[in-house]
Scaffold this active site. Structure first.
Site, PDB file in Angstrom:
ATOM      1  N   ASP A  81     -42.183 -88.521 -14.523  1.00 49.33           N
ATOM      2  CA  ASP A  81     -42.601 -87.203 -14.052  1.00 49.33           C
ATOM      3  C   ASP A  81     -41.778 -86.078 -14.682  1.00 49.33           C
ATOM      4  OD1 ASP A  81     -40.453 -88.323 -12.600  1.00 49.33           O
ATOM      5  OD2 ASP A  81     -40.741 -86.934 -10.938  1.00 49.33           O
ATOM      6  N   GLU A 141     -39.884 -89.398  -9.523  1.00 50.34           N
ATOM      7  CA  GLU A 141     -38.433 -89.488  -9.293  1.00 50.34           C
ATOM      8  C   GLU A 141     -37.870 -88.180  -8.775  1.00 50.34           C
ATOM      9  OE1 GLU A 141     -34.261 -89.134  -9.708  1.00 50.34           O
ATOM     10  OE2 GLU A 141     -35.624 -88.008 -11.016  1.00 50.34           O
TER      11      GLU A 141
END
Length: 395
Positions: A81, A141
């Protein structure tokens, strides 16, 4: 020799990996929204002939079955991400983010690319793998509850029989070709909190008719700074940071409330809970003694990243087997958080820092800076070490 072959393959595919990294960098996606990134990863892995699993909506797993029969199962993890940041930096102009307000300013584009490169190397050396390797491309994350937690809670990794797990993070404080880590605590537990200070609004020229939440908030923030120095055992590490304060509307109005949000960083759950209770008590005492009120919210974040000795030593010995790679054994941990820690709640594992700094590539800015960049030469080191960990070679 296996190490020489790994390094040769990593060198060969490096130009391809640079292009992959830049494509991912140009097309960042926020936590749990990584649909196109996931598709790109899945397509790449399936072209390598690997079995791909999709236990969550975004992110994926890939299974590499080794040619040598064994019950050995190793997990390798990358996060995919990006951050809600407007990117800056002239060096990245040819591959700068195409999405306003979203950018890979923490190195996850490198992590993803590195694991894709590792997949390619291991596919070429499949017959030399004992047991199986599980590649974990993890979503989310950067945001609670953390993709690592969600994935670990599915039970799929346990069902696959992972026995040890490894992950890495780019780090501009070290140069490409350097690796840094330590046994034991490496990164901190990261919790979040919000305090809303409630007062009584009115005209700025008549403060005696109001309860000024901005003044009360200033007192709360100042008092919070005594928690670590006066309530925490000096042998323990802790950080309290207020990241944002918001209140008021204009120069001549006393507002009704002020919101503040912050983070707590520790290595111990009891210390974190103590800090939480002290913030609550401070906010209560200061606001209510002045006739105001408050609300307090606390969210448990990621546990501390704690490297098990055996796996940490394995990373150190593996990295040292590659000529030109420098291993830095750190004396102190970082207070940043990482949801790799959720895997370590279930499996022995180690997390390490991949040197990615370099002035020539403007890779001198810290994590989450809008000009964050990496020296892409770090991909050779990262792919080599991750591949060797999967193959369990150190010669």
């Amino acid at each position: 020799m296996p190490v020489e072959k790994i390094k040769e393959l990593a060198d060969q595919i490096h130009p391809e990996l640079v292009q992959i990294r830049r494509r991912i960098h140009q097309n960042p996606e926020l936590s749990f929204q990584e649909h196109n990134t996931t598709k790109f990863i899945v397509d790449y892995l399936e072209e390598l002939g690997l079995e791909v699993l999709r236990p969550l909506e975004t992110g994926c797993l890939a299974i590499i079955e080794g040619g040598k029969k064994s019950d050995r199962v190793v997990g390798l993890r990358a996060d995919i991400d990006a951050l809600p940041i407007s990117e800056e930096g002239d060096f990245k102009a040819p591959f700068k983010s195409l999405k306003p307000g979203v950018a890979h300013c923490c190195g996850h584009d490198i992590h993803t690319t590195n694991l894709l490169g590792t997949a390619k190397v291991l596919s070429e050396m499949k017959e030399e793998i004992e047991g199986r390797v599980i590649l974990i491309f993890q979503a989310g994350e950067e945001n609670l509850p953390g993709g690592g937690r969600l994935l670990a809670e599915t039970g799929v990794l346990q069902e696959l029989g992972i026995q040890a797990i490894y992950g890495l993070h780019t780090d501009p404080r070290f140069k490409a070709g350097q690796v840094a880590l330590k046994e034991g605590p490496l990164m901190a537990r990261s919790d979040e909190f919000k305090v809303t200070v409630k007062g009584k609004g009115g005209h700025a020229a008549a403060p005696h008719t109001t309860i000024d939440p901005i003044v009360l908030s200033a007192q709360v923030v100042t008092a919070m700074q005594t928690i670590v120095s006066r309530s925490i055992d000096p042998t323990q590490s802790a950080v309290i940071t207020i990241g944002k304060i918001e209140g008021g509307t204009t120069f001549n109005v006393i507002s009704e409330k002020v919101n503040m949000i912050g983070t707590i960083r520790t290595f111990d759950e009891e210390v974190s809970e103590l800090i939480c209770n002290r913030i609550d008590s401070i906010a209560s005492g200061i606001t209510r003694s002045a006739g105001g009120d408050y609300e307090f919210e606390y969210k448990q974040g990621y546990p501390a990243v704690i490297n098990t000795p055996e796996t940490a030593r394995n990373v150190i010995d593996t990295a040292k087997s590659f000529p030109g790679t420098e291993v830095i054994e750190m004396e102190r941990p970082y207070m940043a958080g990482e949801d790799f820690s959720f895997y370590q709640q279930h499996f022995p594992g180690s997390f390490f820092f991949l040197g990615s700094g370099g002035e020539e590539t403007e890779s001198v800015y810290p994590w989450h800076h809008p000009k964050y960049n990496v020296d892409e030469a770090c991909l050779i080191t990262g792919v080599s070490i991750m591949s060797a960990l999967a193959l369990d070679v150190k010669d």
